[in-house]
Design a protein around this motif. Structure first.
Motif, PDB file in Angstrom:
ATOM      1  N   MET A   1       0.817  -1.221   0.000  1.00  0.00           N
ATOM      2  CA  MET A   1       0.000   0.000   0.000  1.00  0.00           C
ATOM      3  C   MET A   1       0.848   1.268   0.000  1.00  0.00           C
TER       4      MET A   1
ATOM      5  N   LYS B   1     -10.886   1.735  -2.286  1.00  0.00           N
ATOM      6  CA  LYS B   1     -11.222   2.074  -3.673  1.00  0.00           C
ATOM      7  C   LYS B   1     -12.725   2.249  -3.892  1.00  0.00           C
TER       8      LYS B   1
ATOM      9  N   ASP C   1      -5.747   8.083  -1.786  1.00  0.00           N
ATOM     10  CA  ASP C   1      -5.139   6.747  -1.839  1.00  0.00           C
ATOM     11  C   ASP C   1      -5.695   5.936  -0.666  1.00  0.00           C
TER      12      ASP C   1
ATOM     13  N   ASP D   1      -4.643   7.719  -6.715  1.00  0.00           N
ATOM     14  CA  ASP D   1      -3.676   6.633  -6.869  1.00  0.00           C
ATOM     15  C   ASP D   1      -4.341   5.302  -7.257  1.00  0.00           C
TER      16      ASP D   1
HETATM   17 CA    CA Z   1      -1.844   3.393  -3.343  1.00  0.00          CA
END
Ligand code: CA
Length: 221
Positions: free
Chosen positions: A42, A146, A143, A169
């Motif tokens: 990550m 999602k 980021d 991202d």
């Molecule tokens: Ca990422």
């Protein structure tokens, strides 16, 4: 020679880092510590951190905001690029990861520039809007989970000033975006987000194939 974005072999990637990366020691140590934890993937790549720092410098950004702190590599990259008096608000829910981040922010001497908001990021972002901070941020980085990208993006667009820039991202999602067999919620959310922003007249954009894909979108005045 071709004008299509080049495929990076391991050797060429190493060369890219050799001739361009200027990673401060504190960031290198943070990267090495993070590499030992299971969620290490990550973390953004070091050349992406340097690229985002350059964007912050180019813009002369003073107020930055981040959704998804993790262990603090991107926040530290951005915070080190801010001018004196600059600030970064960063949102995460995980106390264990952000405890690592806090340690390195302090090591780097920028802890006073970073305002960590622990809790659901949508609540934090809505709180900033309610607090009158719409239109006050120069630079943003998304980021985090999602499936919530679109909701984060909408809040961030409200919080950015006209001309402000957001980086989003993982928009190539390790290639899953073009794999029709991948129909999980995160992959579908990234596809939907990519299609939406492509047609979004509120921003100018570029999808930069750095790291796992970084879409840069500038809020049009
Ligand atoms: Ca990422």
């Amino acid at each position: 020679m071709a004008n299509r974005t080049i495929t990076l072999s391991d050797g060429l990637y190493d060369y890219l880092l050799d001739v361009s990366l200027r990673e401060p020691d504190v960031l290198r140590r943070l990267r090495e510590e993070t590499a030992k934890i299971p969620a290490a993937a990550m973390q953004i790549a070091p050349e992406q951190g340097q690229f985002m720092a350059l964007l912050v410098e180019v813009m002369g950004a003073r107020n930055a905001i981040e959704v998804g702190t993790f262990t603090g590599y991107s926040s530290l990259s951005v915070a080190l690029a801010l001018p004196p008096g600059g600030r970064l608000v960063t949102c995460d829910e995980n106390e264990e990861w952000t405890a690592v981040a806090r340690r390195y922010w302090a090591d780097a001497g920028v802890a006073d520039r970073i305002d960590l908001r622990l809790g659901p990021a949508l609540e934090t972002l809505d709180g900033l809007v309610a607090d009158g901070q719409a239109g006050s941020f120069d630079f943003a980085f998304i980021d985090a989970d999602k499936k919530t990208y679109d909701a984060y993006y909408e809040r961030i667009l409200t919080l950015l000033r006209p001309g402000g820039l957001v980086g989003v991202d993982n928009v190539l999602w390790n290639g899953s975006v073009i794999d029709a067999s991948r129909q999980d919620e995160a992959t579908r959310a990234i596809r939907a987000f990519n299609e939406k922003i492509h047609a979004d007249p509120r921003v100018s954009l570029s999808l930069v194939p750095i790291g796992d894909g970084l879409t840069l979108a500038r809020k049009r005045p």
